[in-house]
Design an enzyme around this catalytic site. Structure first.
Site, short mmCIF file in Angstrom:
data_model
loop_
_atom_site.label_atom_id
_atom_site.label_comp_id
_atom_site.label_asym_id
_atom_site.label_seq_id
_atom_site.Cartn_x
_atom_site.Cartn_y
_atom_site.Cartn_z
N ASP A 165 83.47 106.11 39.60
CA ASP A 165 82.40 105.77 39.07
C ASP A 165 82.22 104.16 39.66
O ASP A 165 82.10 103.18 38.96
CB ASP A 165 82.17 105.74 37.55
CG ASP A 165 80.56 105.37 37.21
OD1 ASP A 165 79.82 105.59 38.05
OD2 ASP A 165 80.55 105.15 35.98
N SER A 223 76.01 99.26 31.89
CA SER A 223 76.77 100.00 32.81
C SER A 223 76.90 99.31 34.23
O SER A 223 75.94 98.58 34.67
CB SER A 223 76.27 101.55 33.26
OG SER A 223 76.49 102.42 32.15
N GLY A 246 73.02 100.51 28.84
CA GLY A 246 72.30 99.44 29.39
C GLY A 246 73.51 98.48 30.08
O GLY A 246 73.31 97.49 31.01
N HIS A 305 76.94 106.01 38.58
CA HIS A 305 76.10 106.74 37.88
C HIS A 305 74.81 106.04 37.81
O HIS A 305 73.78 106.74 37.61
CB HIS A 305 76.43 107.07 36.64
CG HIS A 305 76.77 106.12 35.49
ND1 HIS A 305 77.70 105.59 35.13
CD2 HIS A 305 75.47 105.37 34.73
CE1 HIS A 305 77.55 104.73 34.32
NE2 HIS A 305 76.20 104.50 34.00
#
Length: 286
Positions: A136, A233, A231, A83
């Site tokens: 992801d 991720s 932030g 993402h």
């Protein structure tokens, strides 16, 4: 260090890194780009595999362009959250970003410590599902090499490090309060791997995502507490010296009953080493 509301960190995380103002009374998007909430400062030498994904062209120089985390799994290979590379985050396809870099070996984002290495290849997991947040992850090839000491081993299918109750550490430069206060210096938080049934009850399905035990794991404390946040991720969750998760999504940061959700790294191992994974000990949780 964690995300805000529903941690579909991807979209919200990357957007949060732009430091775009969000009305104080509103609920931040649920994304996996968070900073460690309830954590503590560390030196990068304590988690040398933790690298920053950065673009000064897109996100400015205030924090060296950092907008997500990433993890060194090889001397010229890092993994991050898929993402983080979404067009809605970057404003364009990721292969059109001229100054996409990883910042490695740096505690303070604005110091001259460590290396800045250009990303030369981007492989987003083709099975990534934006509705559930399953799968992801993305694999990035670098134009230069990191020291071998910066590389962390990945936990494959069946690894005991995935067992509920295992202590783990998440690290990053994300939001430290859940209210948009981003760290300039690297931080970490201690969390515990939680049972899949608890995570499935917390996230049975909805606009933020759906918990899928095969491709995800969650960590934190049922009562709330230390967590990844906006932030963070794409950053690492490490247990027993092995990478078990990538910060992905969740609802808020450090909230009771809403633990952080991570991409299960055994899925990355399966994608990169299918033959080896097929021979691994079977497990219903990895």
């Amino acid at each position: 260090m964690r995300r805000s509301i529903a941690r579909a960190l991807i979209r919200p995380l990357a957007l949060a890194a732009t430091v775009t103002a969000i009305p104080l009374g509103s609920t931040p998007p649920a994304v996996a780009d968070s900073v460690v909430v309830g954590g503590f400062p560390i030196d990068v030498s304590e988690a040398p595999w933790t690298v920053a994904l950065a673009s000064r062209d897109l996100f400015g120089g205030t924090r060296a362009g950092q907008f997500c985390g990433a993890v060194a799994i090889g001397r010229s290979t890092v993994v991050t959250a898929a993402h983080c590379l979404a067009e809605e985050v970057l404003g364009a396809p990721p292969d059109g970003l001229r100054d996409l870099k990883v910042i490695a070996g740096r505690t303070d984002l604005l110091s001259g410590q460590g290396q800045e290495i250009a990303v030369r290849e981007i492989r987003v997991n083709p099975a990534y599902d934006v509705t559930t947040n399953s799968g992801d992850f993305a694999v990035l090839g670098l134009a230069g090499s990191l020291p071998q000491s910066a590389v962390v081993a990945m936990a494959g299918p069946g690894d005991p490090a995935y067992a509920p109750g295992t202590e783990a550490v998440v690290s990053g430069w994300g939001d430290t309060t859940g209210a948009g206060r981003y760290a300039r210096r690297l931080r970490a938080a201690r969390v515990r791997v939680l049972p899949d049934d608890l995570c499935a009850r917390a996230y049975p399905g909805g606009p933020d995502g759906t918990y899928r035990a095969r491709t995800m794991l969650c960590a934190g404390e049922p009562a709330g507490g230390p967590d990844g946040c906006q932030g963070d991720s794409g950053g690492p969750l490490v247990a027993e010296g092995r990478l078990i998760g990538l910060v992905s999504w969740g609802s808020g940061c450090g909230r009771p009953g809403l633990p952080g959700v991570y991409t299960r790294v055994s899925e990355v191992v399966r994608a990169l080493h299918p033959a080896t994974s097929a021979r691994a000990r079977p497990s219903t949780h990895a």
